[in-house]
Write an enzyme that holds these catalytic residues in place. Sequence first.
Site: not given
Ligand code: NAP
Length: 476
Positions: A182, A256, A290, A387
Amino acid sequence: MFEYAPAPESRAVVDIKASYGLFIDGAFSDPADGASFKTINPASEEVLSEVAEGGPADVDRAVAAARKAYDKVWSRMPGRDRAKYLYRIARIIQERGRELAVLESLDNGKPIRESRDVDIPLVAAHFFYYAGWADKLPYAGFGPAPRPLGVAAQVIPWNFPLLMLAWKIAPALAAGNTVVLKPAETTPLTALLFAEICQQADLPPGVVNIVTGAGDTGRALVEHAGVDKIAFTGSTEVGKAIARSAAGSRKKVTLELGGKAANVLFEDAPIDQAVEGIVNGIFFNQGHVCCAGSRLLVQESVYEPVLASLKRRMARLRVGDPLDKNTDIGAINSAAQLERIRTLSDIGGEEGAERWSPPCDLPDNGFWFAPTIFTGVTQAHRIAREEIFGPVLSVLTFRTPAEAVEKANNTPYGLSAGVWTEKGSRILWMADRLRAGVVWANTFNKFDPTSPFGGYKESGYGREGGRHGLEAYLDV
Ligand code: NAP
Ligand code: MG
């Protein structure tokens, strides 16, 4: 300031369809309840396409397709044959690289210079690298006949849409698993083009399934009883919820999550070179990284010249049209993310830190945030702890190496760190003590498919990339 003529990349190189279905069992199909959502170009707010929103019934169908492909085809296929498909996909990605880069910049807002020169080449490199492992798994150090896990549920964020897809899909397929992925709601388009590439490569139906949607779709996927493995990249908050829901099940989980990296600059470092690294560390991909170096720790004795050089360099950053080849900083990915960056930055000001941005004309439409630094930041400030995931740098100072280590580690996260010094022994001393999955020395944001990447503490667990990245997809 220099003036440049506009140098836009052509958007005519990519065909965007008016609407997209779900990619299940090798074909595009409508979701059971017909739901859809729009994806926009964050640099203009123009609607790019209408994309299907997968519900529980669709997730069910995708998991069933992945299971069938796993049992009947993919897990039985010799590794050398799986490798051929992965090599084919890697080559098509290279051939269609320009198309993928333009599409990524349109849907995500990142500068074409980055999608063209960083994201897409790394995507191809990941497929090439893991293609090479597919027939050598007995030599990977996980026993003489390591077995795949089965069906992998993979959920990825919007900051590196196609690269995160590659990090997830390439090792999973190489190890013999099938996947349901997804993509993030705001950036589904390159994953859908990747689905077309799977068709072009004649990948057997059901080996890769792409189910678009938002958080609810992601939840339905990771909670589905038919998946054997969960791989998630995203926020720490959602990661914790997933870990809780998977606890007690037989599913293997890798997470991650977020980061709050320190970039530590010692007084003996070549300042202008270090400033290039600091700028790259926090302003690359609008700071939507990230492992972004969002906390700069400067040794007190060189604070003044470092700050002067940093401000000079920041005044040269070009913010604007992501498709312009001269652009350094593109659009913020969504209105919601822009709001988050604004709120935390305002709090930084209220807490008493001093805020500075170079003069910078921002476009009228779309989501934009000028490159920003905060000085006079203390460790208690929220901008130093949380963050921000945007082009915002907090500057702190230190006197001794021990103080630098203490401040750098004073965070719930532990994904990455940077060290800038001429002294090799000090690099090793620091690397030993920094609680971070990756420590870069005199460079930053260097990625390579052969090198494992991942975090400590609240940055998650498991590694992606390299031989380590295979382990997450094998029953070892
Ligand atoms: P997020 O809200 O956690 O979303 C990540 C993914 O999970 C999206 O596809 C999101 O869908 C989906 N999602 C949301 N709620 C969910 C649930 N309850 N169950 C399953 N999936 C769910 O993260 P974001 O804010 O978009 O992304 C930024 C974050 O990613 C930052 O904290 C960053 O540090 C982290 N990141 C980490 C790495 C690493 O390798 N450590 C790399 C890149 C980013 P939708 O967005 O479509 O709603
Ligand atoms: Mg979009």
